[in-house]
Design a protein around this motif. Structure first.
Motif, PDB file in Angstrom:
ATOM      1  N   THR A 148       0.844  -1.191   0.000  1.00 14.86           N
ATOM      2  CA  THR A 148       0.000   0.000   0.000  1.00 14.86           C
ATOM      3  C   THR A 148       0.881   1.245   0.000  1.00 14.86           C
ATOM      4  OG1 THR A 148      -0.067   0.046   2.420  1.00 14.86           O
ATOM      5  CG2 THR A 148      -1.828  -1.153   1.312  1.00 14.86           C
ATOM      6  N   TYR A 149       0.294   2.329  -0.406  1.00 22.19           N
ATOM      7  CA  TYR A 149       0.950   3.640  -0.300  1.00 22.19           C
ATOM      8  C   TYR A 149       0.302   4.389   0.863  1.00 22.19           C
ATOM      9  CZ  TYR A 149       3.709   3.809  -4.625  1.00 22.19           C
ATOM     10  OH  TYR A 149       4.653   3.609  -5.602  1.00 22.19           O
ATOM     11  N   ARG A 150       1.138   4.975   1.687  1.00 20.27           N
ATOM     12  CA  ARG A 150       0.663   5.868   2.751  1.00 20.27           C
ATOM     13  C   ARG A 150       1.533   7.115   2.728  1.00 20.27           C
ATOM     14  NH1 ARG A 150       0.707   1.023   5.676  1.00 20.27           N
ATOM     15  NH2 ARG A 150       2.491   1.657   6.932  1.00 20.27           N
ATOM     16  N   SER A 151       0.884   8.258   2.595  1.00 21.02           N
ATOM     17  CA  SER A 151       1.597   9.544   2.524  1.00 21.02           C
ATOM     18  C   SER A 151       2.701   9.499   1.476  1.00 21.02           C
ATOM     19  CB  SER A 151       2.180   9.901   3.904  1.00 21.02           C
ATOM     20  OG  SER A 151       1.149  10.021   4.863  1.00 21.02           O
ATOM     21  N   GLY A 152       2.407   8.867   0.364  1.00 19.14           N
ATOM     22  CA  GLY A 152       3.350   8.867  -0.742  1.00 19.14           C
ATOM     23  C   GLY A 152       4.467   7.848  -0.643  1.00 19.14           C
ATOM     24  N   THR A 153       4.477   7.072   0.425  1.00 26.00           N
ATOM     25  CA  THR A 153       5.516   6.068   0.610  1.00 26.00           C
ATOM     26  C   THR A 153       4.920   4.674   0.468  1.00 26.00           C
ATOM     27  OG1 THR A 153       6.754   7.520   2.081  1.00 26.00           O
ATOM     28  CG2 THR A 153       7.257   5.159   2.207  1.00 26.00           C
ATOM     29  N   TYR A 154       5.654   3.793  -0.223  1.00 29.26           N
ATOM     30  CA  TYR A 154       5.176   2.430  -0.432  1.00 29.26           C
ATOM     31  C   TYR A 154       5.570   1.563   0.753  1.00 29.26           C
ATOM     32  CZ  TYR A 154       4.774  -2.277  -2.215  1.00 29.26           C
ATOM     33  OH  TYR A 154       4.437  -3.596  -2.359  1.00 29.26           O
ATOM     34  N   TYR A 155       4.624   0.754   1.209  1.00 32.66           N
ATOM     35  CA  TYR A 155       4.864  -0.195   2.292  1.00 32.66           C
ATOM     36  C   TYR A 155       4.411  -1.580   1.841  1.00 32.66           C
ATOM     37  CZ  TYR A 155       5.407   3.876   5.306  1.00 32.66           C
ATOM     38  OH  TYR A 155       5.821   5.053   5.861  1.00 32.66           O
ATOM     39  N   PRO A 156       5.293  -2.585   1.887  1.00 34.83           N
ATOM     40  CA  PRO A 156       4.866  -3.932   1.529  1.00 34.83           C
ATOM     41  C   PRO A 156       3.984  -4.528   2.617  1.00 34.83           C
ATOM     42  CG  PRO A 156       7.121  -3.978   2.325  1.00 34.83           C
ATOM     43  CD  PRO A 156       6.714  -2.538   2.271  1.00 34.83           C
ATOM     44  N   LEU A 157       3.136  -5.458   2.207  1.00 33.06           N
ATOM     45  CA  LEU A 157       2.320  -6.174   3.167  1.00 33.06           C
ATOM     46  C   LEU A 157       3.137  -7.319   3.770  1.00 33.06           C
ATOM     47  CD1 LEU A 157      -1.040  -6.269   1.181  1.00 33.06           C
ATOM     48  CD2 LEU A 157      -0.375  -4.712   3.018  1.00 33.06           C
ATOM     49  N   GLY A 158       2.473  -8.199   4.508  1.00 33.43           N
ATOM     50  CA  GLY A 158       3.176  -9.246   5.233  1.00 33.43           C
ATOM     51  C   GLY A 158       3.751 -10.325   4.334  1.00 33.43           C
ATOM     52  N   ASN A 159       4.310 -11.323   5.003  1.00 31.65           N
ATOM     53  CA  ASN A 159       5.052 -12.369   4.304  1.00 31.65           C
ATOM     54  C   ASN A 159       4.233 -13.101   3.244  1.00 31.65           C
ATOM     55  OD1 ASN A 159       7.319 -11.799   5.798  1.00 31.65           O
ATOM     56  ND2 ASN A 159       6.888 -13.344   7.356  1.00 31.65           N
ATOM     57  N   ASN A 160       2.920 -13.175   3.455  1.00 30.73           N
ATOM     58  CA  ASN A 160       2.088 -13.894   2.490  1.00 30.73           C
ATOM     59  C   ASN A 160       2.037 -13.224   1.132  1.00 30.73           C
ATOM     60  OD1 ASN A 160       1.471 -15.820   4.371  1.00 30.73           O
ATOM     61  ND2 ASN A 160      -0.565 -15.043   4.838  1.00 30.73           N
ATOM     62  N   TYR A 161       2.418 -11.958   1.086  1.00 34.68           N
ATOM     63  CA  TYR A 161       2.274 -11.191  -0.137  1.00 34.68           C
ATOM     64  C   TYR A 161       3.603 -10.993  -0.860  1.00 34.68           C
ATOM     65  CZ  TYR A 161      -2.465 -10.236   1.400  1.00 34.68           C
ATOM     66  OH  TYR A 161      -3.770 -10.368   1.781  1.00 34.68           O
ATOM     67  N   TRP A 162       4.429 -12.004  -0.803  1.00 36.54           N
ATOM     68  CA  TRP A 162       5.700 -12.011  -1.525  1.00 36.54           C
ATOM     69  C   TRP A 162       5.759 -13.239  -2.422  1.00 36.54           C
ATOM     70  CZ3 TRP A 162       9.595  -8.330  -1.157  1.00 36.54           C
ATOM     71  CH2 TRP A 162       9.446  -7.368  -0.143  1.00 36.54           C
ATOM     72  N   GLY A 163       6.399 -13.069  -3.592  1.00 36.06           N
ATOM     73  CA  GLY A 163       6.660 -14.219  -4.419  1.00 36.06           C
ATOM     74  C   GLY A 163       7.908 -14.945  -3.979  1.00 36.06           C
ATOM     75  N   GLN A 164       8.219 -16.019  -4.704  1.00 39.46           N
ATOM     76  CA  GLN A 164       9.384 -16.846  -4.340  1.00 39.46           C
ATOM     77  C   GLN A 164      10.679 -16.317  -4.938  1.00 39.46           C
ATOM     78  OE1 GLN A 164       7.423 -17.501  -6.849  1.00 39.46           O
ATOM     79  NE2 GLN A 164       8.852 -17.967  -8.505  1.00 39.46           N
ATOM     80  N   GLY A 165      10.571 -15.389  -5.878  1.00 44.89           N
ATOM     81  CA  GLY A 165      11.742 -14.772  -6.468  1.00 44.89           C
ATOM     82  C   GLY A 165      12.165 -15.417  -7.772  1.00 44.89           C
ATOM     83  N   THR A 166      12.831 -14.627  -8.598  1.00 42.08           N
ATOM     84  CA  THR A 166      13.409 -15.127  -9.845  1.00 42.08           C
ATOM     85  C   THR A 166      14.824 -14.573  -9.972  1.00 42.08           C
ATOM     86  OG1 THR A 166      13.057 -15.349 -12.240  1.00 42.08           O
ATOM     87  CG2 THR A 166      12.447 -13.240 -11.272  1.00 42.08           C
ATOM     88  N   GLN A 167      15.750 -15.437 -10.331  1.00 40.54           N
ATOM     89  CA  GLN A 167      17.169 -15.054 -10.387  1.00 40.54           C
ATOM     90  C   GLN A 167      17.471 -14.301 -11.681  1.00 40.54           C
ATOM     91  OE1 GLN A 167      19.866 -15.686  -8.103  1.00 40.54           O
ATOM     92  NE2 GLN A 167      20.902 -14.256  -9.499  1.00 40.54           N
ATOM     93  N   VAL A 168      18.126 -13.179 -11.531  1.00 40.58           N
ATOM     94  CA  VAL A 168      18.656 -12.420 -12.666  1.00 40.58           C
ATOM     95  C   VAL A 168      20.167 -12.363 -12.520  1.00 40.58           C
ATOM     96  CG1 VAL A 168      18.768 -10.155 -13.762  1.00 40.58           C
ATOM     97  CG2 VAL A 168      16.565 -11.055 -12.979  1.00 40.58           C
ATOM     98  N   THR A 169      20.869 -12.820 -13.529  1.00 43.70           N
ATOM     99  CA  THR A 169      22.327 -12.801 -13.523  1.00 43.70           C
ATOM    100  C   THR A 169      22.804 -12.039 -14.747  1.00 43.70           C
ATOM    101  OG1 THR A 169      22.408 -14.950 -12.400  1.00 43.70           O
ATOM    102  CG2 THR A 169      24.418 -14.197 -13.478  1.00 43.70           C
ATOM    103  N   VAL A 170      23.585 -11.017 -14.494  1.00 48.75           N
ATOM    104  CA  VAL A 170      24.135 -10.199 -15.578  1.00 48.75           C
ATOM    105  C   VAL A 170      25.632 -10.454 -15.634  1.00 48.75           C
ATOM    106  CG1 VAL A 170      24.327  -7.897 -16.564  1.00 48.75           C
ATOM    107  CG2 VAL A 170      22.370  -8.466 -15.111  1.00 48.75           C
ATOM    108  N   SER A 171      26.048 -11.108 -16.686  1.00 46.60           N
ATOM    109  CA  SER A 171      27.450 -11.513 -16.776  1.00 46.60           C
ATOM    110  C   SER A 171      27.794 -11.791 -18.233  1.00 46.60           C
ATOM    111  CB  SER A 171      27.694 -12.752 -15.930  1.00 46.60           C
ATOM    112  OG  SER A 171      29.020 -13.222 -16.102  1.00 46.60           O
ATOM    113  N   SER A 172      29.054 -11.532 -18.560  1.00 54.39           N
ATOM    114  CA  SER A 172      29.532 -11.860 -19.898  1.00 54.39           C
ATOM    115  C   SER A 172      30.183 -13.236 -19.915  1.00 54.39           C
ATOM    116  CB  SER A 172      30.504 -10.793 -20.383  1.00 54.39           C
ATOM    117  OG  SER A 172      31.566 -10.621 -19.457  1.00 54.39           O
TER     118      SER A 172
END
Length: 123
Positions: free
Chosen positions: A99-123
């Motif tokens: 949510t946004y409060r006073s213009g600042t973003y705040y994440p919700l609790g642990n249930n509202y996160w994904g598992q993540g995806t790896q990004v690797t930048v390399s030559s």
């Protein structure tokens, strides 16, 4: 609640990737959304956030001009377009709801996160 990221991978410096996060189990269009990232040994940091209707976005200073967050409320999906990638962008990228409060973003609790995806930048 389920948030599923996709689109990560290995890319050369200067390249581009588009991450997607498909959401379900909550009223997606009523929540702000964000992307965070965490590199090994570092704290999780906010990359970008977007309001529920998509009318306003916020970016970390190091991502401004290179990354673009967007959302499609009809598809319950939030995106992160990443251009001009640098090795220091290597991290696991997570989406979260919040949510946004006073213009600042705040994440919700642990249930509202994904598992993540790896990004690797390399030559």
């Amino acid at each position: 609640v389920q948030l599923v990221e996709s689109g990560g991978g290995l890319v050369q410096p200067g390249g581009s990737l588009r991450l997607s996060c498909a959401a379900s189990g909550f009223p997606f269009s009523g929540y702000a959304m964000s992307w965070y990232r965490q590199a090994p040994g570092n704290k999780r940091e906010l990359v970008a956030a977007i309001t529920s209707a998509g009318g306003r976005t916020n970016y970390a200073d190091t991502m401004k001009g290179r990354f673009t967050i967007s959302r499609d409320n009809a598809k319950n999906t939030v995106y992160l377009q990443m251009n001009s990638l640098k090795p220091e962008d290597t991290a696991v990228y997570y989406c979260s709801a919040g949510t946004y409060r006073s213009g600042t973003y705040y994440p919700l609790g642990n249930n509202y996160w994904g598992q993540g995806t790896q990004v690797t930048v390399s030559s």
